[in-house]
Design a protein around this motif. Structure first.
Motif, mmCIF file in Angstrom:
data_model
loop_
_atom_site.group_PDB
_atom_site.id
_atom_site.type_symbol
_atom_site.label_atom_id
_atom_site.label_comp_id
_atom_site.label_asym_id
_atom_site.label_seq_id
_atom_site.Cartn_x
_atom_site.Cartn_y
_atom_site.Cartn_z
ATOM 1 N N ARG A 41 29.118 10.976 10.928
ATOM 2 C CA ARG A 41 29.591 12.292 10.525
ATOM 3 C C ARG A 41 30.900 12.629 11.254
ATOM 4 O O ARG A 41 31.836 13.200 10.653
ATOM 5 C CB ARG A 41 28.515 13.345 10.809
ATOM 6 N N ALA A 42 31.010 12.297 12.545
ATOM 7 C CA ALA A 42 32.247 12.547 13.285
ATOM 8 C C ALA A 42 33.400 11.734 12.707
ATOM 9 O O ALA A 42 34.543 12.232 12.589
ATOM 10 C CB ALA A 42 32.045 12.207 14.761
ATOM 11 N N ALA A 43 33.117 10.486 12.313
ATOM 12 C CA ALA A 43 34.164 9.659 11.707
ATOM 13 C C ALA A 43 34.598 10.220 10.357
ATOM 14 O O ALA A 43 35.799 10.202 10.010
ATOM 15 C CB ALA A 43 33.662 8.227 11.558
ATOM 16 N N GLN A 44 33.645 10.759 9.587
ATOM 17 C CA GLN A 44 33.990 11.355 8.291
ATOM 18 C C GLN A 44 34.880 12.590 8.474
ATOM 19 O O GLN A 44 35.853 12.785 7.735
ATOM 20 C CB GLN A 44 32.701 11.730 7.536
ATOM 21 N N ARG A 45 34.551 13.412 9.465
ATOM 22 C CA ARG A 45 35.373 14.599 9.701
ATOM 23 C C ARG A 45 36.797 14.187 10.090
ATOM 24 O O ARG A 45 37.787 14.742 9.590
ATOM 25 C CB ARG A 45 34.753 15.452 10.813
ATOM 26 N N LEU A 46 36.882 13.237 11.031
ATOM 27 C CA LEU A 46 38.194 12.814 11.504
ATOM 28 C C LEU A 46 39.023 12.212 10.371
ATOM 29 O O LEU A 46 40.223 12.514 10.223
ATOM 30 C CB LEU A 46 38.035 11.804 12.637
ATOM 31 N N GLU A 47 38.375 11.405 9.541
ATOM 32 C CA GLU A 47 39.108 10.795 8.422
ATOM 33 C C GLU A 47 39.589 11.864 7.435
ATOM 34 O O GLU A 47 40.734 11.814 6.940
ATOM 35 C CB GLU A 47 38.213 9.792 7.697
ATOM 36 N N THR A 48 38.748 12.864 7.175
ATOM 37 C CA THR A 48 39.136 13.920 6.240
ATOM 38 C C THR A 48 40.283 14.748 6.802
ATOM 39 O O THR A 48 41.227 15.128 6.083
ATOM 40 C CB THR A 48 37.924 14.819 5.937
ATOM 41 N N VAL A 49 40.209 15.058 8.104
ATOM 42 C CA VAL A 49 41.298 15.809 8.731
ATOM 43 C C VAL A 49 42.597 15.012 8.662
ATOM 44 O O VAL A 49 43.678 15.558 8.347
ATOM 45 C CB VAL A 49 40.929 16.158 10.185
ATOM 46 N N GLU A 50 42.534 13.712 8.953
ATOM 47 C CA GLU A 50 43.747 12.895 8.897
ATOM 48 C C GLU A 50 44.307 12.830 7.479
ATOM 49 O O GLU A 50 45.537 12.877 7.274
ATOM 50 C CB GLU A 50 43.433 11.494 9.422
ATOM 51 N N ARG A 51 43.417 12.728 6.490
ATOM 52 C CA ARG A 51 43.899 12.725 5.104
ATOM 53 C C ARG A 51 44.557 14.056 4.757
ATOM 54 O O ARG A 51 45.591 14.114 4.078
ATOM 55 C CB ARG A 51 42.744 12.434 4.146
ATOM 56 N N ALA A 52 43.907 15.145 5.221
ATOM 57 C CA ALA A 52 44.459 16.468 4.924
ATOM 58 C C ALA A 52 45.847 16.649 5.551
ATOM 59 O O ALA A 52 46.787 17.164 4.912
ATOM 60 C CB ALA A 52 43.508 17.554 5.412
ATOM 61 N N THR A 53 46.006 16.226 6.807
ATOM 62 C CA THR A 53 47.323 16.364 7.456
ATOM 63 C C THR A 53 48.363 15.467 6.800
ATOM 64 O O THR A 53 49.547 15.842 6.670
ATOM 65 C CB THR A 53 47.196 16.029 8.949
#
Length: 452
Positions: A41-53
């Motif tokens: 779940r932490a990896a999914q959040r980080l990946e989504t944040v990086e995609r968003a930025t």
């Protein structure tokens, strides 16, 4: 209903250890799954944040005409990007320090419909715990401010991660289980096998043979138990021998006073009184003789010898048939047992005389069974009530209540019979036959089956 818990000591200990092992493995898997889900779940959040930025940076530098194509390329089945005039996430910025004004939040999803849903208030703490652990489905929202008052809104749906057991963990678990159960079986067999041998030996023990030695290598506690049982068997044998000698001495000493009283009773002039006194003394004499017979029956003074039971029963039946109803004996071949001839003959005589007196004759079958000699005495009478089949072996119990010696003894015949058979390591059981009549089943060890 089938029992879930085994009866044997080995089975019960194996069941408990197996249950504890499986419970420990289940807890380990749960902890592993909890940590793994939180990491995913932490990896999914980080990946989504990086995609968003990354998408936000691309939108800031790209002309407006290409914004739609950038958003279309960034969208996926579970992650949706959109440009809106209003932020999807309200409140203060909560993103990484490197991303200015990035806002995030997580909203619960229904595990059934996949739509946004608030959990019941009573279960809010549980859902929060599951969310932190990464096992609850959520919608992760991100809002990034852009130029001209627009907002990049991102909605990503995270489902519960699939439970996957790595082959290495499964293999290690199975191997551990096999090794634990094998070690358990080998260890417990060293305990339970001597105990089984000891139980079998105790079941066959009689007044002539003590308990056999436990095999070398048995645990210290098992050997201590064997030695304690041997000492107990010796004490019981000594106690029975003392009681037998006491009964024999009492019976012998009472003979002379009873004889003297009978002589004096003959001198009583009143006929009715004289006959009543003599009848009472005769009954006392019979009780004394029966007591002596009982003492002689369980005494270990007489030697053991191998005897053909079929021949013994034939001779006894022929002797009794001279003065009573016929006794038919069926025996296909000799049946050898190691017995004390005189006491066992007395026990068989009691049963055969009862069959003649109450059953009008009998049919006797002498045969061999697995490891034992068996004698079946089937009389031709009406049988007895089921509740009396065991009660007749109680001392001084008579089913005929007149108390007359003309219609029965004093109630010690069957107790003496059972005591004699028990002293031989045997047993006698009564039962009513479906076709009518009473059956006495006698079991004795065969000569080759007796313990050394």
């Amino acid at each position: 209903m089938m029992r879930l818990v085994p009866r044997s000591l080995l089975g019960q200990l194996a069941f408990l250890i197996l249950a504890a092992f499986l419970a420990a493995q289940a807890i380990s898997v749960w902890l592993f799954t909890d940590e793994r889900s939180a990491a995913i779940r932490a990896a999914q959040r980080l990946e989504t944040v990086e995609r968003a930025t990354a998408v936000a940076s691309a939108l800031k530098t790209a002309p407006k005409a290409s914004h739609e194509s950038i958003l279309a390329a960034a969208n996926s089945r579970l992650v949706r990007f959109s440009l809106d005039r209003e932020p999807l996430v309200t409140g203060d910025a909560s993103g990484p320090a490197a991303v200015v004004d990035l806002r995030t939040e997580e909203l619960p999803l229904s595990p059934h419909s996949g739509e946004l849903a608030e959990p019941p208030a009573a279960l809010a703490w549980l859902h929060e715990r599951m969310r932190v652990a990464g096992v609850a489905p959520v919608e992760f929202r991100i809002t990034v401010p852009l130029a001209d008052g627009e907002w990049l809104n991102v909605a990503a749906r995270f489902q519960r991660p699939d439970l996957q057991a790595p082959p290495a963990i499964v293999g290690a678990t199975i191997l551990s289980l096999v090794l634990v159960m094998a070690a358990l079986w080998l260890g417990l067999r060293r305990i339970t096998h001597p105990l089984s041998q000891l139980a079998a030996a105790a079941d066959k023990a009689d007044l002539d043979s003590g308990l056999p030695e436990v095999p070398v290598g048995s645990p210290r506690e098992v050997r201590a138990l064997s030695e304690a049982l041997a000492r107990m068997n010796e004490r019981i044998t000594d106690m029975l021998n003392d009681r037998t000698r006491m009964l024999a001495a009492l019976g012998h000493d009472l003979r002379s006073p009873i004889t003297a009283l009978k002589v004096r009773a003959e001198m009583v002039e009143d006929d009715e009184t004289r006959e009543r006194m003599i009848a009472i003394l005769d009954e006392m004499q019979a009780m004394v003789e029966t007591t002596l017979a009982f003492a002689r029956g369980i005494s270990t003074d007489q030697p053991m010898e191998e005897v053909d039971l079929a021949d013994l029963v034939r001779n006894l039946a022929a002797e009794l048939a001279e003065t009573g109803p016929e006794i038919i004996v069926e025996a296909e071949h000799p049946v050898i047992s190691c017995i004390r001839r005189v006491p066992l003959r007395r026990a068989l005589r009691n049963l055969l005389e009862n069959a003649q007196f109450y059953g009008g004759g009998a049919r006797v079958t002498v045969r061999e069974t697995a490891g034992a000699a068996e004698i079946l005495i089937d009389d031709f009478g009406p049988g007895i009530r089921p509740e009396d089949l065991e009660r007749v072996f109680d001392p001084f119990t008579r089913l005929e209540t007149s108390r007359s010696r003309e219609t029965g003894g004093i109630g010690l015949g069957l107790p003496i019979t059972r005591a004699i058979l028990h002293a031989h390591g045997g047993e006698v059981v009564l039962s009513n036959r479906p076709s009518g009549g009473l059956r006495a089943r006698i079991g004795l060890p065969r000569a080759s089956a007796r313990p050394d």
